[in-house]
Enzyme design. Structure first.
Site, short mmCIF file in Angstrom:
data_model
loop_
_atom_site.label_atom_id
_atom_site.label_comp_id
_atom_site.label_asym_id
_atom_site.label_seq_id
_atom_site.Cartn_x
_atom_site.Cartn_y
_atom_site.Cartn_z
N LYS A 48 0.18 4.26 -0.19
CA LYS A 48 -0.39 5.37 0.25
C LYS A 48 -0.24 6.49 -0.49
CE LYS A 48 -0.10 3.09 4.78
NZ LYS A 48 0.10 3.27 6.25
N HIS B 250 -9.44 1.08 4.83
CA HIS B 250 -8.36 1.38 5.54
C HIS B 250 -8.29 2.03 6.97
CE1 HIS B 250 -4.08 2.63 6.51
NE2 HIS B 250 -3.66 1.48 5.81
N GLU C 233 -5.53 -4.95 10.72
CA GLU C 233 -4.28 -4.19 10.74
C GLU C 233 -4.53 -3.30 12.09
OE1 GLU C 233 -2.24 -2.85 7.03
OE2 GLU C 233 -4.29 -1.56 7.07
N GLU D 121 -6.85 4.53 8.04
CA GLU D 121 -6.83 5.93 7.49
C GLU D 121 -7.88 6.57 6.94
OE1 GLU D 121 -2.97 5.42 5.65
OE2 GLU D 121 -1.97 4.82 7.40
N GLY E 52 2.56 2.19 10.73
CA GLY E 52 3.51 3.40 10.62
C GLY E 52 4.12 3.88 11.88
N SER F 33 3.58 -2.02 10.38
CA SER F 33 4.94 -2.30 10.43
C SER F 33 5.41 -3.63 10.21
CB SER F 33 5.17 -1.96 11.97
OG SER F 33 4.85 -0.44 12.17
N ASN G 296 0.85 -1.24 0.07
CA ASN G 296 0.10 -0.11 -0.13
C ASN G 296 0.85 1.21 0.20
OD1 ASN G 296 -1.76 2.08 0.42
ND2 ASN G 296 -2.29 1.41 2.60
#
Ligand code: PGA
Length: 259
Positions: free
Chosen positions: A15, A99, A171, A101, A177, A217, A13
Site C-alpha cells: 500500500k 483493490h 477480499e 481501496e 486492515g 487480515s 501489498n
C-alpha cells in the site's frame, strides 16, 4: 484433485507505506528468508516510487514484482496514472487491479476495472483482480450478488484464453486492515462461489485452474487454517507483509492437506 495443479501464491501489498530504501531492505530480507526449495509463488507490490529499488533488491530471484494499480491507456494526458509499458519498464510482471481501496477511495467502477484488466492482459502482465463485499452487503445477504456483479463486470469482453493468467483475490472489505478475518469456512464458501461463477463466465476447466487468493487480515497465526481450505490458493496480505519475519511465516504456511 484439481487444487493440486494450482500453485499457491502469497502476495504482499505494501500500500502507501515505506520509502524506497525501506522497501528495498524489506524485499531483500524476504528474499533472504525464503526456503531454497519453495514451490509457491511470492509477489511483492510496493508503491510506484519504490519499484526500481525493489527490482534491484530482487534481481535474479523468482519473486514477482507487481504494481498496486495500472492505467488502462498506454500514453497521453492522464495525470497521475502509470501505463502498462511504464510498469514493465520499472520491472513489474504483475499488477493488482480493483483493490477495494481503489474502488472505495478512488471511486473505481467495474467498467474501469474491466479496462484495466484488459490493459494488463494486453501488456502481458499477471493481473491480480480484487473483489469483495462490504460489511453492509454481507449483512444484507448480498455477498454473492456483489461478487457476481464484480466478476461479470471485470471479465466482460475478455475470452477465457485471454484470462488465463488472471489471479483473483477475494477480499471481504470488512476484513481488510480491521483484524477481523473471515473464518476459514466463510472464505472457503466465497471461494467456491467465485469458482462456480467463473465456470459460468467461462468453463469448468478455467474455474478449476484459476487461482483464488484470500485477503483481509491474513496473519502469521491464521494463515495455516485459511490455506488448509481446498479452494484457497494463496493470500493477499497487507499489514502483515510489512514485517519480514511475519510475512516469511505467512509465505511458509503449513497446511494439513496435501496440495
Ligand atoms: P490487510 O490488507 O492484510 O492489512 O487486511 C489486505 C489487503 O488490503 O490486500
Amino acid at each position: 484433485m484439481a487444487s493440486t495443479k494450482r500453485i499457491p501464491m502469497i502476495a504482499g501489498n505494501w500500500k502507501m507505506h515505506l520509502n524506497s530504501k525501506e522497501a528495498a531492505d524489506l524485499a531483500a530480507a524476504i528474499r533472504k528468508g525464503l526456503d531454497a526449495d519453495l514451490k509457491h509463488e511470492v509477489l511483492l507490490a510496493p508503491t510506484f516510487t519504490s519499484l526500481h529499488a525493489v527490482k534491484a533488491a530482487l534481481a535474479g530471484s523468482k519473486i514477482i514484482l507487481s504494481s498496486q494499480d495500472i492505467a488502462w491507456e498506454e500514453k497521453g494526458a492522464f495525470t497521475g496514472a502509470v501505463a502498462p509499458s511504464q510498469l514493465i519498464d520499472a520491472g513489474c510482471t504483475a499488477a493488482i487491479i480493483g483493490h477495494s481501496e481503489r474502488r472505495k477511495v478512488f471511486l473505481e467502477t467495474d467498467e474501469m476495472i474491466n479496462k484495466k484488466l484488459k490493459a494488463a492482459i494486453k501488456a502481458g502482465l499477471v493481473p491480480v483482480l480484487c473483489i469483495g463485499e462490504t460489511l453492509e452487503e454481507r449483512e444484507s445477504q448480498r455477498t454473492y450478488r456483489v461478487l457476481e456483479t464484480q466478476l461479470i463486470g471485470a471479465f466482460s469482453g475478455i475470452t477465457a484464453a485471454e484470462a488465463v493468467k488472471v489471479v483473483i483475490a477475494y477480499e471481504p472489505v470488512w476484513a481488510i486492515g480491521t483484524g477481523k478475518t473471515a473464518t476459514p469456512d466463510q472464505a472457503q464458501d466465497a471461494h467456491v462461489f467465485v469458482r462456480r461463477q467463473m465456470e459460468r463466465v467461462y468453463n469448468k476447466a478455467y474455474a478449476d485452474a484459476v487461482r483464488v487468493l484470500y485477503g483481509g487480515s491474513v496473519k502469521a497465526d491464521n494463515v495455516d487454517e485459511l490455506m488448509s481450505q481446498p479452494d484457497i490458493d494463496g493470500a493477499l496480505v497487507g499489514g502483515e507483509s510489512l514485517k519480514a519475519d511475519k510475512f516469511l511465516r505467512v509465505i511458509h504456511f503449513q497446511t494439513v492437506l496435501t496440495r
